[in-house]
Design a protein around this motif. Sequence first.
Motif, mmCIF file in Angstrom:
data_model
loop_
_atom_site.group_PDB
_atom_site.id
_atom_site.type_symbol
_atom_site.label_atom_id
_atom_site.label_comp_id
_atom_site.label_asym_id
_atom_site.label_seq_id
_atom_site.Cartn_x
_atom_site.Cartn_y
_atom_site.Cartn_z
ATOM 1 N N UNK A 84 -37.357 13.018 -19.295
ATOM 2 C CA UNK A 84 -36.640 12.180 -18.322
ATOM 3 C C UNK A 84 -36.689 10.738 -18.785
ATOM 4 N N UNK A 85 -35.522 10.167 -18.941
ATOM 5 C CA UNK A 85 -35.442 8.801 -19.431
ATOM 6 C C UNK A 85 -35.855 7.808 -18.341
ATOM 7 N N UNK A 86 -36.489 6.758 -18.761
ATOM 8 C CA UNK A 86 -36.933 5.711 -17.823
ATOM 9 C C UNK A 86 -35.731 4.982 -17.235
ATOM 10 N N UNK A 87 -35.818 4.686 -15.936
ATOM 11 C CA UNK A 87 -34.698 4.035 -15.255
ATOM 12 C C UNK A 87 -34.507 2.620 -15.750
ATOM 13 N N UNK A 88 -33.252 2.217 -15.817
ATOM 14 C CA UNK A 88 -32.930 0.859 -16.235
ATOM 15 C C UNK A 88 -33.059 -0.112 -15.062
ATOM 16 N N UNK A 129 -32.707 0.470 -10.989
ATOM 17 C CA UNK A 129 -33.782 0.083 -10.037
ATOM 18 C C UNK A 129 -33.210 -0.776 -8.913
ATOM 19 N N UNK A 130 -32.390 -1.779 -9.272
ATOM 20 C CA UNK A 130 -31.795 -2.647 -8.252
ATOM 21 C C UNK A 130 -30.885 -1.859 -7.319
ATOM 22 N N UNK A 131 -30.134 -0.920 -7.904
ATOM 23 C CA UNK A 131 -29.259 -0.104 -7.068
ATOM 24 C C UNK A 131 -30.052 0.740 -6.092
ATOM 25 N N UNK A 132 -31.153 1.317 -6.568
ATOM 26 C CA UNK A 132 -31.984 2.118 -5.660
ATOM 27 C C UNK A 132 -32.591 1.262 -4.556
ATOM 28 N N UNK A 133 -33.022 0.024 -4.908
ATOM 29 C CA UNK A 133 -33.574 -0.869 -3.877
ATOM 30 C C UNK A 133 -32.503 -1.226 -2.852
#
Length: 242
Positions: free
Chosen positions: A188-192, A196-200
């Motif tokens: 699983x590739x690390x999130x960019x 991260x901002x989109x998830x927040x």
Amino acid sequence: MAAVAERWPEREAVGGVKARGPVPGVLYLGHLPPRLRPKHVRNLLSVFGEVGRVFLHQDGKVARRKRRAGSRGKSFTEGWVEFQDKAVAKRVATSLHNTPIGTRKRSRFHDDLWNIKYLHRFKWTHLSERLAYEKLVSRQRMRVEVSQAKRETSFFLQNVEKSRGLEKLQEVKRRKGQEWQEKCWHFRQRATEAEIQASKAGGHAQGAGKARQLGRVADLQRKSQSNTTLLAKIFNPVAGQQ
């Protein structure tokens, strides 16, 4: 080497002293037709004088070739004949060379010619020594061939074992490669940072939505309470006055 030899008894000594007689002579037969046996040679040459020992040589290669072809009879390639008197042997070699072997037309050897040569200063012991030497050489050659065959077999088996080891090594490498590829596929590739901002942002939006939903529920509760109070005043005016 296959050979057939016939012997004749040596002269017995008279009074302990060897009897002196004519010197034996040896003839060489360079060509022998098929199915010619030592007894035939003796019968054909005994007409000219006393024949001693007869030796016919059979070539091993010719014998193997005939056995493959299905021929059961022996075929001799060359021979030696010993006459008791070398003078007789010389006359026989001179008179019979290049003449028909069979004197009769019905003879099976009538179309074959004698190939005879008188061997000067040749004794029967020389032939024995030669045969012993050829036998020794044949044994040594056979040993060399056997040892060479063993070396070739050992080398072949070693190569077979090496090839099996290489195949096993390649199989192990292939399996390891497959396992590594499977691990890579499940990685699983690390999130960019953008993810991260989109998830927040999505989390804040969900929180705001929940807050609005709770506010709506509270408003509905207040409205229901006010409605309940209004109904109570309408249907219970006395209680309301008191």
